[in-house]
Design a protein around this motif. Sequence first.
Motif, mmCIF file in Angstrom:
data_model
loop_
_atom_site.group_PDB
_atom_site.id
_atom_site.type_symbol
_atom_site.label_atom_id
_atom_site.label_comp_id
_atom_site.label_asym_id
_atom_site.label_seq_id
_atom_site.Cartn_x
_atom_site.Cartn_y
_atom_site.Cartn_z
ATOM 1 N N ASP A 1 11.980 15.963 -4.928
ATOM 2 C CA ASP A 1 12.252 14.360 -4.307
ATOM 3 C C ASP A 1 11.064 13.774 -3.401
ATOM 4 O O ASP A 1 10.769 12.920 -3.506
ATOM 5 N N PHE A 2 10.968 15.290 -2.156
ATOM 6 C CA PHE A 2 10.296 14.244 -1.498
ATOM 7 C C PHE A 2 8.777 13.935 -2.292
ATOM 8 O O PHE A 2 8.225 12.947 -1.708
ATOM 9 N N GLY A 3 7.815 14.541 -2.731
ATOM 10 C CA GLY A 3 7.351 13.970 -3.704
ATOM 11 C C GLY A 3 6.685 13.386 -4.660
ATOM 12 O O GLY A 3 6.083 13.249 -4.394
ATOM 13 N N LYS A 4 8.291 13.213 -4.897
ATOM 14 C CA LYS A 4 8.276 11.187 -6.020
ATOM 15 C C LYS A 4 8.008 10.600 -5.188
ATOM 16 O O LYS A 4 7.426 9.399 -5.310
ATOM 17 N N GLY A 5 8.424 10.536 -3.903
ATOM 18 C CA GLY A 5 8.590 9.640 -3.037
ATOM 19 C C GLY A 5 7.260 8.972 -1.891
ATOM 20 O O GLY A 5 6.773 8.017 -2.151
ATOM 21 N N VAL A 6 6.871 9.992 -1.519
ATOM 22 C CA VAL A 6 5.251 10.089 -2.021
ATOM 23 C C VAL A 6 4.438 9.340 -2.466
ATOM 24 O O VAL A 6 3.335 8.349 -1.992
ATOM 25 N N LYS A 7 4.608 10.021 -3.840
ATOM 26 C CA LYS A 7 3.452 9.521 -4.586
ATOM 27 C C LYS A 7 4.220 7.762 -5.351
ATOM 28 O O LYS A 7 2.928 6.799 -5.197
ATOM 29 N N SER A 8 5.029 7.554 -4.795
ATOM 30 C CA SER A 8 5.889 6.109 -4.922
ATOM 31 C C SER A 8 5.296 5.484 -4.167
ATOM 32 O O SER A 8 4.278 3.856 -4.280
ATOM 33 N N PHE A 9 5.483 5.774 -2.814
ATOM 34 C CA PHE A 9 4.570 5.305 -1.947
ATOM 35 C C PHE A 9 2.768 5.013 -2.064
ATOM 36 O O PHE A 9 2.970 3.981 -1.457
ATOM 37 N N ARG A 10 2.166 5.784 -2.348
ATOM 38 C CA ARG A 10 0.938 5.883 -2.528
ATOM 39 C C ARG A 10 0.991 4.806 -3.642
ATOM 40 O O ARG A 10 -0.270 3.649 -3.526
ATOM 41 N N GLN A 11 1.591 4.438 -4.817
ATOM 42 C CA GLN A 11 1.666 3.802 -5.711
ATOM 43 C C GLN A 11 1.577 2.331 -4.943
ATOM 44 O O GLN A 11 1.069 1.522 -5.888
ATOM 45 N N GLY A 12 3.084 1.923 -4.385
ATOM 46 C CA GLY A 12 3.130 1.311 -3.743
ATOM 47 C C GLY A 12 1.614 0.245 -3.137
ATOM 48 O O GLY A 12 1.359 -0.557 -2.801
ATOM 49 N N LEU A 13 1.372 1.160 -2.619
ATOM 50 C CA LEU A 13 0.401 0.426 -1.162
ATOM 51 C C LEU A 13 -1.449 0.197 -2.553
ATOM 52 O O LEU A 13 -1.542 -0.256 -2.094
ATOM 53 N N ASN A 14 -1.087 1.236 -3.639
ATOM 54 C CA ASN A 14 -2.023 1.302 -4.402
ATOM 55 C C ASN A 14 -2.276 -0.908 -4.570
ATOM 56 O O ASN A 14 -2.920 -1.494 -5.340
ATOM 57 N N GLU A 15 -1.240 -1.092 -4.833
ATOM 58 C CA GLU A 15 -0.563 -1.749 -6.014
ATOM 59 C C GLU A 15 -0.788 -3.530 -5.288
ATOM 60 O O GLU A 15 -1.140 -4.245 -5.803
ATOM 61 N N ASP A 16 -0.350 -3.412 -3.575
ATOM 62 C CA ASP A 16 -0.556 -4.319 -3.112
ATOM 63 C C ASP A 16 -1.770 -4.778 -2.610
ATOM 64 O O ASP A 16 -1.846 -5.899 -2.582
ATOM 65 N N GLU A 17 -2.832 -3.208 -2.751
ATOM 66 C CA GLU A 17 -4.676 -3.447 -2.946
ATOM 67 C C GLU A 17 -4.622 -4.524 -3.582
ATOM 68 O O GLU A 17 -6.028 -5.611 -3.534
ATOM 69 N N LYS A 18 -4.345 -3.882 -5.281
ATOM 70 C CA LYS A 18 -4.532 -5.181 -6.641
ATOM 71 C C LYS A 18 -4.766 -6.207 -6.500
ATOM 72 O O LYS A 18 -4.872 -6.897 -7.110
ATOM 73 N N THR A 19 -3.324 -6.783 -5.609
ATOM 74 C CA THR A 19 -2.456 -8.021 -6.023
ATOM 75 C C THR A 19 -2.891 -9.057 -5.704
ATOM 76 O O THR A 19 -3.282 -8.865 -3.843
ATOM 77 N N PRO A 20 -3.657 -10.399 -6.366
ATOM 78 C CA PRO A 20 -4.582 -11.067 -5.588
ATOM 79 C C PRO A 20 -3.719 -12.013 -4.865
ATOM 80 O O PRO A 20 -2.404 -11.941 -5.395
ATOM 81 N N HIS A 21 -4.205 -12.050 -3.316
ATOM 82 C CA HIS A 21 -2.587 -12.903 -3.170
ATOM 83 C C HIS A 21 -3.163 -14.522 -3.162
ATOM 84 O O HIS A 21 -4.309 -14.971 -3.567
ATOM 85 N N LYS A 22 -2.268 -15.323 -2.759
ATOM 86 C CA LYS A 22 -2.127 -17.038 -3.564
ATOM 87 C C LYS A 22 -3.194 -17.710 -2.507
ATOM 88 O O LYS A 22 -2.794 -17.424 -1.288
#
Length: 77
Positions: A30-51
């Motif tokens: 569960d800890f590993g899944k949480g870390v993986k999800s956190f990293r994916q969230g950071l990468n999605e924020d960088e890819k999402t263009p700002h309005k």
Amino acid sequence: MNIGPFQIIIIALVILVLFGRGRISEMMGDFGKGVKSFRQGLNEDEKTPHKPEAARIEGPVHEAKPAGETTADKSAR
């Protein structure tokens, strides 16, 4: 007081007895899944263009009534 290898082994055994091998591996998974999800969230924020600023809504979202025109004031009249 220094913690030696004997004390670490005793602490590890107590934790293993309290939680069991299956529960510890489940928690680590569960800890590993949480870390993986956190990293994916950071990468999605960088890819999402700002309005751009022009696309933002200007002005009030709803019309508010002045404080003197409430239902309580109308019933008192």
